[in-house]
Scaffold this motif. Sequence first.
Motif, PDB file in Angstrom:
ATOM      1  N   ILE A 114       0.856  -1.185   0.000  1.00 43.47           N
ATOM      2  CA  ILE A 114       0.000   0.000   0.000  1.00 43.47           C
ATOM      3  C   ILE A 114       0.894   1.239   0.000  1.00 43.47           C
ATOM      4  O   ILE A 114       1.704   1.434   0.913  1.00 43.47           O
ATOM      5  N   GLU A 115       0.733   2.085  -1.000  1.00 47.26           N
ATOM      6  CA  GLU A 115       1.584   3.258  -1.136  1.00 47.26           C
ATOM      7  C   GLU A 115       1.097   4.433  -0.301  1.00 47.26           C
ATOM      8  O   GLU A 115       1.893   5.114   0.343  1.00 47.26           O
ATOM      9  N   GLN A 116      -0.207   4.704  -0.336  1.00 45.60           N
ATOM     10  CA  GLN A 116      -0.744   5.874   0.343  1.00 45.60           C
ATOM     11  C   GLN A 116      -2.002   5.515   1.128  1.00 45.60           C
ATOM     12  O   GLN A 116      -2.783   4.656   0.699  1.00 45.60           O
ATOM     13  N   VAL A 117      -2.185   6.207   2.257  1.00 45.71           N
ATOM     14  CA  VAL A 117      -3.323   5.899   3.121  1.00 45.71           C
ATOM     15  C   VAL A 117      -3.906   7.173   3.712  1.00 45.71           C
ATOM     16  O   VAL A 117      -3.267   8.217   3.766  1.00 45.71           O
ATOM     17  N   HIS A 118      -5.133   7.010   4.184  1.00 49.75           N
ATOM     18  CA  HIS A 118      -5.745   7.976   5.086  1.00 49.75           C
ATOM     19  C   HIS A 118      -5.474   7.468   6.496  1.00 49.75           C
ATOM     20  O   HIS A 118      -5.861   6.350   6.837  1.00 49.75           O
ATOM     21  N   LEU A 119      -4.812   8.265   7.308  1.00 53.62           N
ATOM     22  CA  LEU A 119      -4.441   7.853   8.659  1.00 53.62           C
ATOM     23  C   LEU A 119      -5.484   8.297   9.662  1.00 53.62           C
ATOM     24  O   LEU A 119      -5.921   9.453   9.646  1.00 53.62           O
ATOM     25  N   VAL A 120      -5.858   7.378  10.563  1.00 54.92           N
ATOM     26  CA  VAL A 120      -6.771   7.697  11.656  1.00 54.92           C
ATOM     27  C   VAL A 120      -6.185   7.110  12.934  1.00 54.92           C
ATOM     28  O   VAL A 120      -6.001   5.899  13.040  1.00 54.92           O
ATOM     29  N   GLY A 121      -5.884   7.976  13.896  1.00 47.46           N
ATOM     30  CA  GLY A 121      -5.344   7.507  15.167  1.00 47.46           C
ATOM     31  C   GLY A 121      -6.064   8.134  16.329  1.00 47.46           C
ATOM     32  O   GLY A 121      -6.498   9.285  16.253  1.00 47.46           O
ATOM     33  N   ARG A 122      -6.190   7.371  17.406  1.00 44.82           N
ATOM     34  CA  ARG A 122      -6.849   7.887  18.607  1.00 44.82           C
ATOM     35  C   ARG A 122      -5.884   7.840  19.775  1.00 44.82           C
ATOM     36  O   ARG A 122      -5.139   6.853  19.946  1.00 44.82           O
ATOM     37  N   SER A 123      -5.857   8.911  20.557  1.00 46.25           N
ATOM     38  CA  SER A 123      -5.016   9.010  21.737  1.00 46.25           C
ATOM     39  C   SER A 123      -3.548   8.772  21.361  1.00 46.25           C
ATOM     40  O   SER A 123      -3.019   9.476  20.499  1.00 46.25           O
ATOM     41  N   MET A 124      -2.860   7.789  21.936  1.00 42.79           N
ATOM     42  CA  MET A 124      -1.495   7.512  21.517  1.00 42.79           C
ATOM     43  C   MET A 124      -1.434   7.199  20.030  1.00 42.79           C
ATOM     44  O   MET A 124      -0.456   7.542  19.351  1.00 42.79           O
ATOM     45  N   GLY A 125      -2.463   6.532  19.506  1.00 46.47           N
ATOM     46  CA  GLY A 125      -2.503   6.250  18.072  1.00 46.47           C
ATOM     47  C   GLY A 125      -2.528   7.518  17.244  1.00 46.47           C
ATOM     48  O   GLY A 125      -2.000   7.558  16.128  1.00 46.47           O
ATOM     49  N   GLY A 126      -3.149   8.580  17.785  1.00 39.91           N
ATOM     50  CA  GLY A 126      -3.099   9.867  17.115  1.00 39.91           C
ATOM     51  C   GLY A 126      -1.687  10.410  17.071  1.00 39.91           C
ATOM     52  O   GLY A 126      -1.264  11.002  16.065  1.00 39.91           O
ATOM     53  N   MET A 127      -0.939  10.216  18.142  1.00 41.51           N
ATOM     54  CA  MET A 127       0.459  10.657  18.172  1.00 41.51           C
ATOM     55  C   MET A 127       1.285   9.908  17.129  1.00 41.51           C
ATOM     56  O   MET A 127       2.140  10.486  16.444  1.00 41.51           O
ATOM     57  N   ILE A 128       1.043   8.602  17.015  1.00 47.66           N
ATOM     58  CA  ILE A 128       1.759   7.801  16.019  1.00 47.66           C
ATOM     59  C   ILE A 128       1.385   8.251  14.615  1.00 47.66           C
ATOM     60  O   ILE A 128       2.256   8.415  13.739  1.00 47.66           O
TER      61      ILE A 128
END
Length: 310
Positions: A114-128
């Motif tokens: 997968i070359e490109q993505v839409h990133l969704v993170g919550r809490s620490m996942g948001g930091m990542i």
Amino acid sequence: MSDSPAADIDQFATLRSGVTICFRDAGHKADPVILLIAGLGEDLTFWTRPVVDALVAFGFRVVSIDNRDVGRSTFAETPPPAVWRQVLARPRRDGYTLADMAQDAVGVLDHLGIEQVHLVGRSMGGMIAQTIAAVEPGRVLSLTSIYSTTGSRKVGQPAQSTIRLLMGPDARNRTDAVRAHLRITRHIAGKDYPIDDAAEAAIAAQAWDRSAGDLAAGSARQIQAIQLSGDRTALLARITAPTLVINGDRDLMVAGTGGAATVRAIPKAQHVVIPGMGHHMPEPLVETITEYIAQHAARVNEGGKHVEIS
């Protein structure tokens, strides 16, 4: 892989670093990809089936991962930091960082081609997710950061009542883990959205059953990763992907000042504050939040320009 990957099947990617990351893959492989990154101590199942199903229904392929030190991914062999180190934010120097966890996520994308993505993170996942967007801008179509923060100790800090709960005894069995999860989740979810005890107990039990290692030690090392990464405000200024920041106004885990600081740090970031929401994604808000995520991702045009959220 078939055209429609199975949402509930654990798959594994062993990375060049030697870390193995467990992931799940839902939706159709031809659809644009959303990568879901969970928070502190959360495995991929904390992105509940209604959340994943809603995003698939919006026309996305959804990849979710177990971060290192949780779920069925690799648990580190380095000692966890002592409680006093966590409280005083004096991490050991032999731990990994959010940047290492970001590279784990990118490694899964490489594994899947997968070359490109839409990133969704919550809490620490948001930091990542923020870190990926800053250091791998070419891989990121859009970023959604949910109840997260910048790493500055001046913003986004937990309430003292939350800290006291987090410093409770470690769970040593499944029953303890469920009780601890219910106790902290009731506290941080916000009074406007009381938790479903049965549903949350099932989530916690499943997380215990899926764990490949010591969950308490893993969470301590994840806290250490956040602390070792320090204030990332300057790093966030490098983000070019269209960014949506979502948080509630009743968050006792990551104060709303963290979301506001994230918006100030990321150029042209948009901000949605959900009244009554705490540090939890309750079933009554699944439709609202997934609509925000899907709308934001879908409105990223080919030129990558920022668009307004209605």
